[in-house]
Design an enzyme around this catalytic site. Structure first.
Site, PDB file in Angstrom:
ATOM      1  N   HIS A  55       0.619  -1.212  -0.075  1.00 20.34           N
ATOM      2  CA  HIS A  55      -0.103   0.130   0.061  1.00 20.34           C
ATOM      3  C   HIS A  55       0.864   1.174   0.128  1.00 20.34           C
ATOM      4  CE1 HIS A  55      -3.678  -2.110   0.520  1.00 20.34           C
ATOM      5  NE2 HIS A  55      -3.215  -3.164   1.521  1.00 20.34           N
ATOM      6  N   ASN A 128     -10.110  -3.211   2.012  1.00 23.71           N
ATOM      7  CA  ASN A 128      -9.886  -2.963   0.668  1.00 23.71           C
ATOM      8  C   ASN A 128     -11.103  -2.887  -0.059  1.00 23.71           C
ATOM      9  OD1 ASN A 128      -6.883  -3.608   0.745  1.00 23.71           O
ATOM     10  ND2 ASN A 128      -7.323  -5.784   1.037  1.00 23.71           N
ATOM     11  N   TYR A 338       0.099  -4.052  12.291  1.00 30.58           N
ATOM     12  CA  TYR A 338       0.224  -2.572  11.624  1.00 30.58           C
ATOM     13  C   TYR A 338       0.713  -1.443  12.586  1.00 30.58           C
ATOM     14  CZ  TYR A 338      -2.411  -3.616   7.380  1.00 30.58           C
ATOM     15  OH  TYR A 338      -2.524  -4.372   6.373  1.00 30.58           O
TER      16      TYR A 338
END
Ligand code: NDP
Length: 498
Positions: A55, A128, A338
């Protein structure tokens, strides 16, 4: 010219000449004392931060989420509980496999990450434009991504790597079908749907848990392009989707999505024909109908791409009360990876940057770290503490335990133990002289604390052994308050050992 318009160094000192370096004679060499030049060159070397492994290429905008149907029966999240309620959001779209310079129009899954700045803290839905993913076990994630990036020798995207992995992992077939269908080539970020993809949990005010999935249906209509159209577009514009989004918002044509949820009860989850937490599966609409809950509109471009889009940090671990994770294995792994990636990419205080900062008060005991702006000031930096005004827990937000087979996942009270017997046993092993030395050493240290803290700690010595308490009290020259001791006995059922 007014003073604030003067050109300065980063330390605020006026710059008289910003065009010519300081040299010994007109032909040089340079002088080390041209600190303006040095500052500029050194900062330039540090302008880039590590790009996201996936990303990397993204576009973002601010907007508003408006509730059209309140769902207090499913969640106590305040921002979802009143029709008409508005919450500021920041949405970052992205391609997945390409680097920061990749073309926007390539065939790829698209990231759809939304940060809701709710009154009870941020909620990041890091999804997504597809409702499923290529793998169902996070153990495969790093290997899978290697196959989507560049070959270690040729530095090229490599069909062998991609199809070798996919053909060995048939759980990818559902997502492959979406990727190679028309939806793998959206004409713009405005013309595609978003999905939370994972299953998440809702908890309502009664403490009931539900499983849920989130859908964002584009109100511009799904529009895709052919492979040929994509190749032609990339030939003339590698930034097509960034351009489309920025320019649409700039001219007041605000893109919007209808936000919908699917809800499954815990009982239904036990009999669902597939594992409801499998990221390669959807919940069929016919079985679990979509329920509209709101409209998300993007209506403000960022002022500074680097500060607000590149440094935007999303993590599926960020939830307000009433929304939470599910047992989905990939989600569980993302809860760790993350925030870890953001700390690596931006720094330990990435949440203090304006785009990431919650819009509600933030109160915790994390401190310091690189680039801290001084959060916490002079307040206590530890918990529990005895300061009434320091931030405290909010037990009303405790989630119900989650039954997993024979065990219940919950926060078990680690204070619910015998803390005294073994400390007392040790005390009784010490000889008389050592007991005195120990009591003196404790008194030397404890004597520096406030008296109510001394008394609280004394209770613990007494609970371990009355002689232990007595000797420390004597060493501190403290009168033993029997009433207080009795109270402490009631507060803590552990026996005071004679
Ligand atoms: P439905 O007939 O109720 O739904 C069909 C779905 O297919 C619609 O939501 C439609 O999205 C979507 N769709 C159409 N073309 C594509 C495409 N090229 N790529 C991805 N999605 C597409 O059937 P089910 O709920 O039983 O789902 C059947 C399949 O539809 C799933 O296996 C999944 O691949 C896909 N799908 C299902 C979703 C779900 O949550 N159930 C969500 C999204 C896709 P839209 O309404 O936006 O046009």
């Amino acid at each position: 010219m007014s003073e604030h318009e003067n050109l300065t160094t980063a330390t605020g000192c006026p710059i008289a000449d910003n065009q010519n370096s300081l040299t010994a004679g007109s032909r040089g060499p340079l002088l080390m004392q041209d600190v303006q030049l040095l500052e500029q060159m050194q900062h330039f070397n540090r302008e880039r931060i590590p790009e996201r492994v996936v990303h990397a290429k993204g576009s973002g905008a601010y907007g508003t989420f408006t509730v059209t149907r309140a769902i207090p029966e499913y969640t106590k999240a305040k921002f979802l509980c009143d029709v008409g309620k508005q919450t500021e959001v920041f949405l970052r779209f992205s391609t997945v496999a390409g680097e920061k310079g990749a073309a926007d129009a390539e065939r790829d899954v698209r990231g759809f990450a939304v940060k809701f700045y709710t009154e009870e803290g941020n909620w990041d839905l890091v999804g997504n434009n597809t409702p499923v993913f290529f793998i169902r076990d996070p153990y495969k994630f790093a290997n899978f991504i290697h196959t989507q990036k560049r070959h270690p020798q040729t530095n090229l995207r490599d069909a062998n790597m991609q199809w070798d992995f996919w053909s060995l992992n048939p759980e990818s077939l559902h997502q492959i079908t979406i990727l190679f269908s028309d939806r793998g080539l959206p004409v713009s970020y405005r013309h595609m749907n978003g999905y939370g993809s994972h299953t998440f949990s809702f908890v309502n005010a009664q403490g009931e848990r539900f499983w849920c999935k989130f859908h964002f249906k584009t109100r511009q209509g799904v529009k895709c392009m052919t492979g040929e159209a994509s190749a032609n577009l990339i030939g003339v514009d590698r930034e097509s989707h960034q351009r489309d989004l920025f320019e649409a918002i700039a001219r007041g044509e605000y893109p919007s999505w209808t936000v919908k949820v699917q809800v499954m009860t815990e009982k239904q989850a036990n009999t669902f024909q597939w594992n409801p937490f499998d990221l390669t599966k959807v919940w069929p609409h016919s079985d679990y109908p979509l329920m509209e809950i709101g409209i998300l509109e993007l209506n403000r471009n960022p002022e500074n791409y680097f500060a607000e889009v590149e440094q935007a940090a999303f993590s599926p671990s960020v939830f307000p009360p009433g929304i939470g994770p599910s047992p989905d294995k990939v989600l569980q792994a993302r809860l760790m990876s993350y925030p870890d990636a953001q700390r690596y990419r931006i720094g330990s205080n990435f949440q203090q940057l304006p785009v990431n900062q919650p819009r509600c008060p933030v109160m915790h005991y994390q401190r310091d770290g690189a680039m801290s702006t001084g959060y916490g000031g002079s307040n206590p930096n530890y918990y529990p503490n005895s300061y009434d005004t320091a931030p405290k827990e909010a037990p009303e937000h405790r989630e119900p335990g989650l039954t997993l087979g024979d065990v219940v996942a919950d926060r078990y009270n680690s204070r619910d133990q015998d803390d005294y017997t073994q400390a007392g046993n040790l005390w009784r092993v010490l000889d008389d002289a050592q007991k005195d030395r120990t009591a003196q050493a404790i008194a030397g240290a404890l004597g520096g604390a406030r008296q109510e803290i001394q008394m609280r700690q004394l209770c613990h010595f007494f609970r371990a052994d009355v002689d232990y308490g007595r000797r420390v009290a004597q060493a501190l020259s403290l009168e033993i308050d029997l009433a207080m001791l009795q109270q402490s006995q009631q507060d803590n059922p552990q026996p005071i050992r004679a």
